[in-house]
Design a protein around this motif. Structure first.
Motif, PDB file in Angstrom:
ATOM      1  N   GLN A  96       0.809  -1.206   0.000  1.00 62.40           N
ATOM      2  CA  GLN A  96       0.000   0.000   0.000  1.00 62.40           C
ATOM      3  C   GLN A  96       0.849   1.267   0.000  1.00 62.40           C
ATOM      4  OE1 GLN A  96      -1.860   1.628   3.748  1.00 62.40           O
ATOM      5  NE2 GLN A  96      -3.631   0.564   2.886  1.00 62.40           N
ATOM      6  N   MET A  97       0.364   2.268  -0.742  1.00 58.24           N
ATOM      7  CA  MET A  97       0.862   3.636  -0.668  1.00 58.24           C
ATOM      8  C   MET A  97      -0.308   4.462  -0.165  1.00 58.24           C
ATOM      9  SD  MET A  97       3.986   3.514  -1.770  1.00 58.24           S
ATOM     10  CE  MET A  97       4.441   5.166  -2.197  1.00 58.24           C
ATOM     11  N   SER A  98      -0.070   5.275   0.854  1.00 57.78           N
ATOM     12  CA  SER A  98      -1.164   6.008   1.477  1.00 57.78           C
ATOM     13  C   SER A  98      -0.863   7.500   1.533  1.00 57.78           C
ATOM     14  CB  SER A  98      -1.408   5.474   2.886  1.00 57.78           C
ATOM     15  OG  SER A  98      -2.556   6.076   3.436  1.00 57.78           O
ATOM     16  N   GLY A 147     -10.548 -12.393   0.299  1.00 51.12           N
ATOM     17  CA  GLY A 147     -11.507 -11.936  -0.701  1.00 51.12           C
ATOM     18  C   GLY A 147     -12.109 -10.573  -0.424  1.00 51.12           C
ATOM     19  N   ILE A 148     -11.922 -10.040   0.788  1.00 47.69           N
ATOM     20  CA  ILE A 148     -12.471  -8.710   1.045  1.00 47.69           C
ATOM     21  C   ILE A 148     -11.501  -7.669   0.488  1.00 47.69           C
ATOM     22  CG2 ILE A 148     -13.763  -9.485   3.089  1.00 47.69           C
ATOM     23  CD1 ILE A 148     -11.715  -7.869   4.776  1.00 47.69           C
ATOM     24  N   PRO A 149     -12.027  -6.541  -0.013  1.00 42.09           N
ATOM     25  CA  PRO A 149     -11.163  -5.554  -0.661  1.00 42.09           C
ATOM     26  C   PRO A 149     -10.085  -4.934   0.241  1.00 42.09           C
ATOM     27  CG  PRO A 149     -13.454  -5.177  -1.238  1.00 42.09           C
ATOM     28  CD  PRO A 149     -13.437  -6.237  -0.182  1.00 42.09           C
ATOM     29  N   TRP A 156      -4.025  -9.023   0.045  1.00 41.37           N
ATOM     30  CA  TRP A 156      -2.892  -9.940   0.116  1.00 41.37           C
ATOM     31  C   TRP A 156      -3.298 -11.333   0.552  1.00 41.37           C
ATOM     32  CZ3 TRP A 156      -3.909  -6.132   3.631  1.00 41.37           C
ATOM     33  CH2 TRP A 156      -4.106  -6.520   4.950  1.00 41.37           C
ATOM     34  N   LEU A 157      -4.527 -11.490   1.056  1.00 35.56           N
ATOM     35  CA  LEU A 157      -4.975 -12.809   1.536  1.00 35.56           C
ATOM     36  C   LEU A 157      -5.307 -13.742   0.384  1.00 35.56           C
ATOM     37  CD1 LEU A 157      -7.249 -11.763   4.521  1.00 35.56           C
ATOM     38  CD2 LEU A 157      -4.963 -12.734   4.617  1.00 35.56           C
ATOM     39  N   GLY A 175      -1.987 -10.268  -6.310  1.00 33.92           N
ATOM     40  CA  GLY A 175      -0.830  -9.390  -6.246  1.00 33.92           C
ATOM     41  C   GLY A 175      -1.191  -7.931  -6.315  1.00 33.92           C
ATOM     42  N   PRO A 176      -2.419  -7.569  -5.977  1.00 34.00           N
ATOM     43  CA  PRO A 176      -2.775  -6.158  -6.099  1.00 34.00           C
ATOM     44  C   PRO A 176      -2.092  -5.295  -5.047  1.00 34.00           C
ATOM     45  CG  PRO A 176      -4.584  -7.345  -5.099  1.00 34.00           C
ATOM     46  CD  PRO A 176      -3.544  -8.361  -5.484  1.00 34.00           C
ATOM     47  N   ARG A 177      -2.013  -4.043  -5.362  1.00 35.97           N
ATOM     48  CA  ARG A 177      -1.510  -3.043  -4.436  1.00 35.97           C
ATOM     49  C   ARG A 177      -2.637  -2.064  -4.157  1.00 35.97           C
ATOM     50  NH1 ARG A 177       1.374  -6.683  -4.126  1.00 35.97           N
ATOM     51  NH2 ARG A 177       3.512  -6.815  -4.838  1.00 35.97           N
ATOM     52  N   GLN A 178      -2.566  -1.418  -3.016  1.00 39.92           N
ATOM     53  CA  GLN A 178      -3.600  -0.466  -2.635  1.00 39.92           C
ATOM     54  C   GLN A 178      -3.104   0.965  -2.759  1.00 39.92           C
ATOM     55  OE1 GLN A 178      -4.653  -1.564   1.390  1.00 39.92           O
ATOM     56  NE2 GLN A 178      -6.383  -2.761   0.666  1.00 39.92           N
TER      57      GLN A 178
END
Length: 174
Positions: A13-15, A167-169, A173-174, A69-72
């Motif tokens: 994540q980048m915040s 599976g939750i947004p 990473w899960l 592999g998504p990033r937030q």
């Protein structure tokens, strides 16, 4: 001593902090091409530098990238309580999005979260914020900010989610 950098392989994540969530979302969409931001508001009890306090924020998160592999990309607007975590760290008047922290996933069982907290408490960087204020084995989602500004110029957030939340947004990473 365990070095902070060894965990950066789990960077997810980048915040950014903002003074105006609506304007920040428009900026993210039009200037950065980031769409699908999910908004939320929360007010929670946290432990901040050892003191139990309330924190109210508006947030928006977009998961970007392939499943698994998504990033937030996260935007936070401090609203009430321990807002200095966001306002003292950045100049919110300089631009609509001000970089605040990176987020690092803590995969595995709750025991992994407990081990991380022990490691952080034994280190030299202050535990700036912790949720829940008193983690227990019944927790489903935990996070903390470590004040790493003196070493790398920003906070570092660690995030743990119970594997049952796959599976939750909020926990890609899960």
């Amino acid at each position: 001593m365990t070095h902070l950098g060894r965990r950066y392989g789990q960077l997810i994540q980048m915040s950014y902090a903002t003074r105006d969530m609506d304007a920040a979302i428009v900026h993210a969409e039009t200037q950065l091409g980031i769409t699908g931001l999910r908004r939320s508001e929360s007010e929670i009890d946290v432990l901040s530098y050892g003191e139990r306090r309330r924190l109210g924020v508006k947030s928006a998160i977009a998961n970007i990238g392939a499943p698994g592999g998504p990033r937030q990309f996260e935007i936070i607007e401090p609203v009430s309580g321990v807002t200095e975590i966001y306002t003292d760290a950045v100049d919110l008047s300089a631009q609509i999005l001000a970089f605040h922290h990176i987020g690092v996933a803590v995969p595995g069982a709750f025991s992994e979260w407990q081990a991380l907290l022990e490691e952080l408490r034994a280190g030299t960087d202050a535990l700036a914020l912790q949720f829940p204020a008193e983690p227990s084995t019944g927790a489903k989602l935990c996070f903390c900010y470590v004040d790493t500004r003196a070493k790398i110029g920003h906070f570092t957030e660690y995030l743990w989610a119970d594997p049952s939340l796959a599976g939750i947004p909020v926990a890609p990473w899960l």
